[in-house]
Scaffold this motif. Structure first.
Motif: not given
Length: 408
Positions: A320, A331, A340, A342
């Motif tokens: 991140v 994100v 993740l 994003f």
């Protein structure tokens, strides 16, 4: 017998419901990587680590001892008992009579759908979502409608009122995956309580895919026992064991057993006889030696799982931070799973984007469109690996964006 005229006979096609199924776009991107040197693959949902040695050793010992025969359709008694103890420890009293062992979590999802859904039934699913869950009811002739999560400054969130409005009395089944693949969204206890009460009123089945329940990173204070929560909120915490709730789980994530194909179902006892029939007509049983390894996983694997979650949380936070420094990337840190999900420049055509990244810089991530129309505009990155590998992937992402004029 008169031969059919080939000019008028129908082509040898699968039935329409099968032909209409979505192909895997994740696999399509992975296929684009064949022949490309030095690809960094973050597209599949698994760790780059092998299954722990104590589990592999248990399987080897079972094979040596000759555990190669058929077992009970619902699983060997010692594994069902071990799973009942495991579920009871996390979610309250559960007996072996509520447990069925399956040949993988995805097999459990198919069996759950086969138990309660038929042609013409209405199914509601919370999306973006791993495509298997949306497509499985369609194989059975059901109609699937979706309720999309919203993305904003706090990440992915559920509009509870919108979901409840979609759960009309003619709905047969609700599909919820929490922690969610691909977003990492986690359904809160209050949301689960409201949904459960609503489904009770209307007689709607809840099928909860909770295979990521242990991969949970609650950014909250410890509970009253002084330790952080070991599991995400579960419908099993709220529902009686003999109501219309079926919870599906897997050995793949918490114990890194993706290739072993072993899962389980927690369901009402009234379903078990019929579930046994379905297991017989699908797979007959899970392999005996794999089930023996499963016993060791649930009985001896708690320390390993907790260490794994700490490692995954560290990798999540590292990625991140790294992606947040890339211009154009939006994100947020999710509360669960290993991904993740994003947005980035070019993700409005995510399949095309992901194929280009594989070809041009050897970076393999999954397109958001693989998880339904609601996922378009995003990409999924599995962070279940060491941080050096993540850093190398971020550098390739920066290089790709620079080549396309999308980064400063």
């Amino acid at each position: 017998m008169r031969d059919l005229d080939p000019s008028v006979s129908s082509p040898p096609n699968a039935r329409d419901a099968v032909r209409a199924l979505r192909p895997s776009q994740i696999r399509e991107v992975a296929n684009a990587g064949f022949g490309v040197a030095d690809v960094l693959p973050f597209w599949f949902g698994e760790s780059d680590r092998v299954t722990p040695a104590f589990i592999r050793d248990a399987a080897s010992a079972a094979l040596t001892a000759g555990a190669t025969f058929y077992t009970h359709n619902l699983g060997i008694a010692p594994l069902r008992a071990a799973l009942a103890d495991y579920v009871s420890d996390l979610h309250g009293a559960t007996t072996s009579d509520h447990i069925a062992v399956t040949s993988a979590g995805v097999n459990a999802l198919m069996l759950a759908a086969q138990l309660v859904v038929g042609a013409g039934d209405r199914v509601v699913a919370v999306t973006p979502l791993w495509p298997n869950l949306v497509e499985i009811p369609k194989i059975l002739g059901a109609h699937v409608e979706t309720v999309a999560l919203d993305y904003g400054k706090h990440g992915w969130q559920l509009d509870l009122d919108k979901l409840l409005a979609a759960l009309t009395p003619d709905t047969r089944m609700l599909l919820v995956n929490s922690p969610n693949n691909p977003t990492g969204w986690v359904m809160s206890r209050d949301e689960q309580s409201a949904v459960l009460a609503h489904c009770r009123r209307h007689g709607i089945w809840i099928v909860a895919d909770e295979v990521y329940e242990r991969l949970y990173y609650a950014d909250t204070t410890p509970d009253t026992s002084g330790t952080a929560s070991r599991t995400a909120p579960s419908f099993l915490d709220l529902a009686a064991r003999d109501e219309r709730v079926i919870c599906v789980n897997s050995f793949s994530k918490a114990w890194l057993m993706t290739g072993w194909r072993l899962g389980w179902i927690v369901a009402p006892t009234d379903l078990m006889d019929d579930l046994g029939k379905l297991v017989e007509y699908n797979t007959s049983c899970a392999p005996s030696f794999v089930q023996q390894a499963g016993i060791v996983a649930v009985q001896q694997g708690e320390r390993f799982t907790q260490e794994l979650v700490r490692d995954l949380r560290s990798s999540r936070d590292h990625l991140v931070r790294a992606l947040s420094d890339v211009p154009g990337v939006d994100v947020k840190a999710p509360h669960g799973a290993m991904y993740l999900f994003f947005s980035m420049p070019g993700a409005s055509r995510s399949l095309e984007l992901c194929k280009a990244m594989v070809r041009e810089v050897g970076l393999g991530v999954a397109p958001g469109s693989a998880f339904g129309p609601q996922g378009e505009g995003f990409v999924r990155w599995c962070y279940a690996c060491d941080t050096a590998r993540l850093d190398a992937g971020v550098e390739r992402l920066k290089r790709f964006l620079a080549q396309h004029g999308a980064a400063r």
